[in-house]
Scaffold this motif. Structure first.
Motif, PDB file in Angstrom:
ATOM      1  N   ASN A  89       0.728  -1.164  -0.193  1.00 45.98           N
ATOM      2  CA  ASN A  89       0.070   0.088  -0.020  1.00 45.98           C
ATOM      3  C   ASN A  89       0.778   1.298  -0.176  1.00 45.98           C
ATOM      4  O   ASN A  89       0.489   2.205   0.672  1.00 45.98           O
ATOM      5  CB  ASN A  89      -0.914   0.053   1.254  1.00 45.98           C
ATOM      6  CG  ASN A  89      -2.058   0.987   0.939  1.00 45.98           C
ATOM      7  OD1 ASN A  89      -2.958   1.058   0.126  1.00 45.98           O
ATOM      8  ND2 ASN A  89      -2.097   1.976   1.663  1.00 45.98           N
ATOM      9  N   HIS A  91       2.570   4.557  -1.712  1.00 45.35           N
ATOM     10  CA  HIS A  91       1.855   5.941  -2.467  1.00 45.35           C
ATOM     11  C   HIS A  91       2.923   6.325  -3.422  1.00 45.35           C
ATOM     12  O   HIS A  91       4.169   5.832  -3.426  1.00 45.35           O
ATOM     13  CB  HIS A  91       1.362   6.921  -1.571  1.00 45.35           C
ATOM     14  CG  HIS A  91       0.392   6.452  -0.340  1.00 45.35           C
ATOM     15  ND1 HIS A  91      -0.453   5.419  -0.628  1.00 45.35           N
ATOM     16  CD2 HIS A  91       0.528   6.294   0.928  1.00 45.35           C
ATOM     17  CE1 HIS A  91      -1.009   5.114   0.593  1.00 45.35           C
ATOM     18  NE2 HIS A  91      -0.501   5.652   1.527  1.00 45.35           N
ATOM     19  N   CYS A 106       3.955   3.862   2.840  1.00 42.03           N
ATOM     20  CA  CYS A 106       3.146   3.958   3.970  1.00 42.03           C
ATOM     21  C   CYS A 106       3.641   3.171   5.099  1.00 42.03           C
ATOM     22  O   CYS A 106       4.710   2.846   4.928  1.00 42.03           O
ATOM     23  CB  CYS A 106       1.709   3.256   3.288  1.00 42.03           C
ATOM     24  SG  CYS A 106       0.526   3.622   4.226  1.00 42.03           S
ATOM     25  N   CYS A 113      -3.519   5.162   6.574  1.00 46.03           N
ATOM     26  CA  CYS A 113      -4.559   5.531   5.744  1.00 46.03           C
ATOM     27  C   CYS A 113      -5.571   4.586   5.265  1.00 46.03           C
ATOM     28  O   CYS A 113      -6.712   4.982   4.656  1.00 46.03           O
ATOM     29  CB  CYS A 113      -4.021   6.275   4.513  1.00 46.03           C
ATOM     30  SG  CYS A 113      -2.988   4.896   3.533  1.00 46.03           S
TER      31      CYS A 113
HETATM   32 ZN    ZN Z   1      -0.760   5.647   3.756  1.00 45.94          ZN
END
Ligand code: ZN
Ligand code: ZN
Ligand code: ZN
Length: 155
Positions: A89, A91, A106, A113
């Motif tokens: 995950n 970004h 992340c 998030c």
């Molecule tokens: Zn994140």
């Protein structure tokens, strides 16, 4: 990254996909690259195994993405790009000017998030965060070029 990825053929087999020379070349090309578009991937695959049609590359990328072996990102206004870094995950930072893409971690082991302040009953499994701005090269470039406006008249 300190972990060595599973060899492409083993990864394909492990995902239940048929192992072909083209698929191995596609996965190797995506992994060796940095958020490549389909055109670049096709070129890399041709360097490795000779002729392969763009359509075949599209289909293979679709299968690899569905199997979770590659990740597809599609920043607004940019063609789809593919990467071999999956499952964390992470970004992306995207340059508005030249389209350069950089990874942003992340939190390892926990993706904060993925916990929105209010999930409205949704089961969230991905947070697609894109940070837009100017990359260092473009920042340096715009700093040196004359700024427009400032009393000039439009042509
Ligand atoms: Zn994140
Ligand atoms: Zn840039
Ligand atoms: Zn990435």
């Amino acid at each position: 990254m300190t972990t060595t990825p599973t060899p492409a053929a083993d990864a394909l087999r492990g995902a239940g996909l048929r192992v072909t020379a083209a698929r191995v070349a596609i996965l190797d090309t995506v992994r060796a690259g940095h958020h490549l578009d389909v055109e670049t991937i096709t070129g890399g695959v041709r360097d490795r195994v000779g002729h392969v049609s763009t359509q075949a590359v599209y289909e293979a990328l679709h299968a690899l993405t569905a199997a979770g072996l590659v990740r597809r990102i599609e920043p607004a206004g940019s063609p789809a790009r593919f990467e071999g870094r999956v499952g964390d995950n992470h970004h992306h930072l995207v340059c508005r000017r030249c389209g350069a893409v950089e990874d942003v971690d992340c939190a390892v082991g926990h993706a904060p998030c993925l916990d929105p302040s209010d999930a409205a009953g949704f089961l969230v499994d991905e947070a697609d965060v894109t940070y837009w701005g100017l990359c260092p090269a473009c920042r340096a470039d715009t700093a040196h070029s004359p700024s427009k406006g400032a009393g000039g008249t439009a042509p």
